[in-house]
Motif scaffolding. Structure first.
Motif, PDB file in Angstrom:
ATOM      1  N   PRO A   1       0.905  -1.201  -0.132  1.00  0.00           N
ATOM      2  CA  PRO A   1       0.036   0.012  -0.034  1.00  0.00           C
ATOM      3  C   PRO A   1       0.913   1.103  -0.130  1.00  0.00           C
ATOM      4  N   GLU A   2       0.230   2.270  -0.421  1.00  0.00           N
ATOM      5  CA  GLU A   2       0.821   3.663  -0.319  1.00  0.00           C
ATOM      6  C   GLU A   2       1.046   4.137   1.030  1.00  0.00           C
ATOM      7  N   ARG A   3       2.169   4.345   1.543  1.00  0.00           N
ATOM      8  CA  ARG A   3       2.413   4.960   3.012  1.00  0.00           C
ATOM      9  C   ARG A   3       1.795   6.298   2.929  1.00  0.00           C
ATOM     10  N   ALA A   4       1.243   6.793   4.081  1.00  0.00           N
ATOM     11  CA  ALA A   4       0.896   8.076   4.230  1.00  0.00           C
ATOM     12  C   ALA A   4       1.768   9.226   4.169  1.00  0.00           C
ATOM     13  N   GLY A   5       1.578   9.874   3.298  1.00  0.00           N
ATOM     14  CA  GLY A   5       2.683  10.975   3.128  1.00  0.00           C
ATOM     15  C   GLY A   5       3.695  10.633   2.342  1.00  0.00           C
ATOM     16  N   GLN A   6       3.595   9.419   1.650  1.00  0.00           N
ATOM     17  CA  GLN A   6       4.957   9.018   1.109  1.00  0.00           C
ATOM     18  C   GLN A   6       5.250  10.193  -0.363  1.00  0.00           C
ATOM     19  N   LEU A   7       4.303   9.947  -1.044  1.00  0.00           N
ATOM     20  CA  LEU A   7       4.762  11.085  -2.315  1.00  0.00           C
ATOM     21  C   LEU A   7       4.845  12.431  -2.037  1.00  0.00           C
ATOM     22  N   ASP A   8       4.104  12.550  -0.771  1.00  0.00           N
ATOM     23  CA  ASP A   8       4.283  14.302  -0.722  1.00  0.00           C
ATOM     24  C   ASP A   8       5.764  14.333   0.029  1.00  0.00           C
ATOM     25  N   ARG A   9       6.454  13.397   0.713  1.00  0.00           N
ATOM     26  CA  ARG A   9       7.865  13.552   0.977  1.00  0.00           C
ATOM     27  C   ARG A   9       8.849  13.733   0.270  1.00  0.00           C
ATOM     28  N   TYR A  10       8.566  12.639  -0.962  1.00  0.00           N
ATOM     29  CA  TYR A  10       9.325  12.591  -2.309  1.00  0.00           C
ATOM     30  C   TYR A  10       9.191  13.779  -3.163  1.00  0.00           C
ATOM     31  N   TYR A  11       7.874  14.593  -3.136  1.00  0.00           N
ATOM     32  CA  TYR A  11       7.727  15.965  -3.619  1.00  0.00           C
ATOM     33  C   TYR A  11       8.716  16.965  -2.860  1.00  0.00           C
ATOM     34  N   GLN A  12       8.520  17.015  -1.724  1.00  0.00           N
ATOM     35  CA  GLN A  12       9.138  18.004  -0.880  1.00  0.00           C
ATOM     36  C   GLN A  12      10.811  17.700  -1.166  1.00  0.00           C
ATOM     37  N   LEU A  13      10.940  16.441  -0.986  1.00  0.00           N
ATOM     38  CA  LEU A  13      12.453  16.063  -1.393  1.00  0.00           C
ATOM     39  C   LEU A  13      12.712  16.749  -2.488  1.00  0.00           C
ATOM     40  N   ALA A  14      12.196  16.513  -3.560  1.00  0.00           N
ATOM     41  CA  ALA A  14      12.588  16.930  -5.089  1.00  0.00           C
ATOM     42  C   ALA A  14      12.690  18.379  -5.086  1.00  0.00           C
ATOM     43  N   LYS A  15      11.710  19.037  -4.325  1.00  0.00           N
ATOM     44  CA  LYS A  15      11.709  20.620  -4.376  1.00  0.00           C
ATOM     45  C   LYS A  15      13.261  20.994  -3.661  1.00  0.00           C
ATOM     46  N   ARG A  16      13.585  20.488  -2.484  1.00  0.00           N
ATOM     47  CA  ARG A  16      14.914  20.954  -1.781  1.00  0.00           C
ATOM     48  C   ARG A  16      16.131  20.533  -2.753  1.00  0.00           C
TER      49      ARG A  16
END
Length: 309
Positions: free
Chosen positions: A225-240
């Motif tokens: 399953p998709e972990r809670a907030g997983q893609l959001d963390r990846y997106y924030q990491l990509a932004k940084r």
């Protein structure tokens, strides 16, 4: 033909006409129509009716129609009741299917005739699938390793960036404006499997593709399953991580959809696709290779495998 049709209509609504006799306007219209019709009848005994008689009849009929159209149509539920009552008696739209009769002798002869061609076809090896034999199954890490190998422009498959270019170009109509394109990877790139861009093991990305102009994270899901907030963390990491680079996250799942809603700020950088979408890109990549090229077979076989995930 129009006169006969209108006369039939008037006969069917005779009871309605009777209820309108007390209406003086209706009575005058009915009288005018009757006189015009009788005039037509008497004229047609010897010759064709003239234009004036026909015009008078048409005008009288138009005036009479107004009174018949005053009543509102029957309610829908009344007409629906009539329909459901009549439905069982309606004839079928098409004839009954013709039963198929199979001859056991003919079928046996067909199977015997096919034995040799099938054996020769099997001997060519085209039915083999190395990825099924390798036991990739639904293991996300193993499938990620193979997909990363195809995407790697330094892979020993020797096809440079063919698969990555084809994948991004096949998604062109679905990529938002800020998402990396194939042109961002023309000068070469690096491919990493199970990458931890910030050193945090909880932010382990299945596949990372990085160039001087862009980088893309690929997150693969098959059964997990998709972990809670997983893609959001990846997106924030990509932004940084971005330093003037185009960034994007490809989220690959069997159904091509994520469970959590995409926030507005993420829509320009997160694209959801299915394994079937990847399979199509692999097959398209294979078409540019020679028919007997081994990588062509590897691409098609992996496409067949992931299309069933």
């Amino acid at each position: 033909m129009t006169i006969d049709h209108d006369m039939d209509t008037i006969r069917r609504q005779n009871s309605m006409a009777t209820s309108r006799v007390n209406d003086p306007h209706f009575a005058r219209a009915l009288a005018a129509f009757t006189l015009s019709f009788r005039d037509i009848q008497s004229t047609t005994q010897n010759k064709r009716p003239n234009a004036l008689s026909l015009s008078a009849l048409a005008n009288a009929l138009s005036a009479l129609r107004v009174h018949f159209h005053r009543d509102p149509p029957r309610p829908l539920w009344d007409r629906l009741a009539d329909f459901t009552a009549a439905w069982p008696g309606l004839p079928p739209r098409s004839p009954s299917p013709i039963p198929v009769r199979v001859s056991a002798q003919v079928f046996e002869a067909f199977c015997q005739d096919m034995e040799r061609p099938l054996a020769e076809y099997r001997a060519t090896g085209v039915l083999a699938n190395v990825w099924v034999v390798a036991g990739l199954g639904r293991d996300e890490r193993r499938n990620a390793q193979v997909l990363a190998w195809f995407l790697d422009n330094h892979g020993n498959h020797g096809q440079d960036s063919l698969v990555l270019r084809t994948l991004l170009e096949s998604l062109e109509g679905r990529l938002p404006a800020g998402f990396p394109r194939s042109s961002h990877f023309q000068r070469g790139y690096k491919t990493y499997v199970e990458s931890c861009p910030d050193g945090d093991m909880t932010n382990r990305v299945d596949i990372e593709i990085t160039s001087d102009d862009a980088f893309v994270f690929l997150e693969l899901k098959i059964g997990a399953p998709e972990r809670a907030g997983q893609l959001d963390r990846y997106y924030q990491l990509a932004k940084r991580r971005a330093n003037g680079q185009a960034v994007g996250v490809l989220y690959i799942t069997p159904g091509g959809k994520r469970r959590e809603p995409v926030r507005s700020e993420e829509r320009a950088h997160i694209v959801e696709i299915s394994w079937a979408d990847v399979a199509k890109a692999l097959r398209r990549s294979a078409t540019v290779l020679l028919v007997d090229h081994p990588v062509r077979h590897y691409l098609n076989q992996f496409a067949t495998h992931i299309n069933a995930l």
